[in-house]
Scaffold this motif. Structure first.
Motif, mmCIF file in Angstrom:
data_model
loop_
_atom_site.group_PDB
_atom_site.id
_atom_site.type_symbol
_atom_site.label_atom_id
_atom_site.label_comp_id
_atom_site.label_asym_id
_atom_site.label_seq_id
_atom_site.Cartn_x
_atom_site.Cartn_y
_atom_site.Cartn_z
ATOM 1 N N ARG A 1 6.937 3.768 -2.499
ATOM 2 C CA ARG A 1 6.855 2.197 -2.297
ATOM 3 C C ARG A 1 6.726 0.783 -1.966
ATOM 4 N NH1 ARG A 1 8.191 4.941 3.497
ATOM 5 N NH2 ARG A 1 6.207 6.027 2.749
ATOM 6 N N GLU A 2 5.324 1.584 -3.100
ATOM 7 C CA GLU A 2 3.652 0.648 -3.363
ATOM 8 C C GLU A 2 4.701 -0.515 -4.809
ATOM 9 O OE1 GLU A 2 0.467 2.424 -3.179
ATOM 10 O OE2 GLU A 2 -0.293 1.620 -1.055
ATOM 11 N N THR B 1 6.367 -6.444 -14.025
ATOM 12 C CA THR B 1 6.270 -6.323 -12.691
ATOM 13 C C THR B 1 6.826 -5.248 -11.338
ATOM 14 O OG1 THR B 1 7.894 -7.585 -11.759
ATOM 15 C CG2 THR B 1 5.946 -8.590 -12.247
ATOM 16 N N ASP B 2 6.798 -5.544 -10.440
ATOM 17 C CA ASP B 2 7.029 -4.459 -9.869
ATOM 18 C C ASP B 2 7.471 -2.505 -10.190
ATOM 19 O OD1 ASP B 2 8.235 -6.577 -8.104
ATOM 20 O OD2 ASP B 2 10.146 -6.854 -8.995
ATOM 21 N N ARG C 1 2.676 -7.631 -2.835
ATOM 22 C CA ARG C 1 2.728 -7.091 -0.791
ATOM 23 C C ARG C 1 4.173 -7.017 -0.780
ATOM 24 N NH1 ARG C 1 -1.789 -10.819 -1.682
ATOM 25 N NH2 ARG C 1 -2.730 -11.019 -0.015
ATOM 26 N N GLY C 2 5.174 -7.258 -1.566
ATOM 27 C CA GLY C 2 6.160 -6.324 -1.745
ATOM 28 C C GLY C 2 7.213 -6.213 -2.966
ATOM 29 N N VAL D 1 8.638 -13.827 -10.642
ATOM 30 C CA VAL D 1 10.145 -13.892 -9.810
ATOM 31 C C VAL D 1 10.474 -14.506 -11.669
ATOM 32 C CG1 VAL D 1 11.628 -14.090 -8.431
ATOM 33 C CG2 VAL D 1 10.037 -16.334 -9.363
ATOM 34 N N GLY D 2 9.735 -14.736 -12.675
ATOM 35 C CA GLY D 2 9.802 -15.122 -13.878
ATOM 36 C C GLY D 2 8.540 -15.339 -14.586
#
Length: 174
Positions: A62-63, A91-92, A128-129, A134-135
């Motif tokens: 979940r991290e 990312t993510d 952090r989430g 986003v770009g």
């Protein structure tokens, strides 16, 4: 200074790319399924043509993590006026997985050093989430890992590793 940080400091990754930090997550970067990146070791450009497998540690899927690959020596170590050149951004990335499970924001660009020995640095940040980034940045040149981290609330890196590469001459190729 921790044993993990020493090669990053000697190789001037700490200073040129990131500030001193405490590594807390395992980061393995592997090219061609058998060439593992080790701090300060040289990899031939022919080995790094395709994007590597990047394994991210952590405690929980979940991290989320952000991976950045830059060249702080562009276009040459003696004149790094394009510092840093962004080669890749994902990312993510869920913890305990690899970069292929993340979101590629900037596609992998093959290192092609023309003059001198270049450092190619992989820096991992814990988000952090989800969707913290986003770009893509406006340009690959003049990227700044510190400013990027600050602007996206990523904080200090949790891991980093780098390799050196230089132009392959005809005599060195085999």
């Amino acid at each position: 200074m921790s044993r993990l940080m020493e090669p990053l400091t000697v190789g001037r990754v700490v200073g040129d790319v990131v500030d001193i930090f405490t590594p807390t997550v395992r980061l393995n970067v592997i090219y061609n399924s058998n060439k593992r990146v080790s701090n300060g070791h040289e990899l031939m450009p022919a080995v790094v043509v395709s994007k590597p497998r990047v394994e991210v540690g952590g405690d929980d899927m979940r991290e989320a993590y952000t991976l950045i690959m830059t060249d702080p020596d562009a276009p040459s170590p003696s004149d790094p006026r394009l510092r840093e050149h962004l080669h890749w951004m994902v990312t993510d990335i869920p913890g305990t997985t690899d970069a292929s499970f993340g979101r590629e924001i900037v596609s992998y660009e093959t290192p092609r050093p023309v003059v001198g020995i270049h450092r190619y640095v992989f820096v991992l940040f814990k988000q952090r989430g989800r969707q913290t980034v986003v770009g893509a940045p406006a340009s690959r040149d003049h990227f700044n890992t510190r400013a990027f981290s600050l602007n996206h609330g990523l904080g200090s890196p949790v891991a980093a590793v780098y390799f050196n590469a230089q132009r392959e001459t005809a005599a060195r190729r085999r």
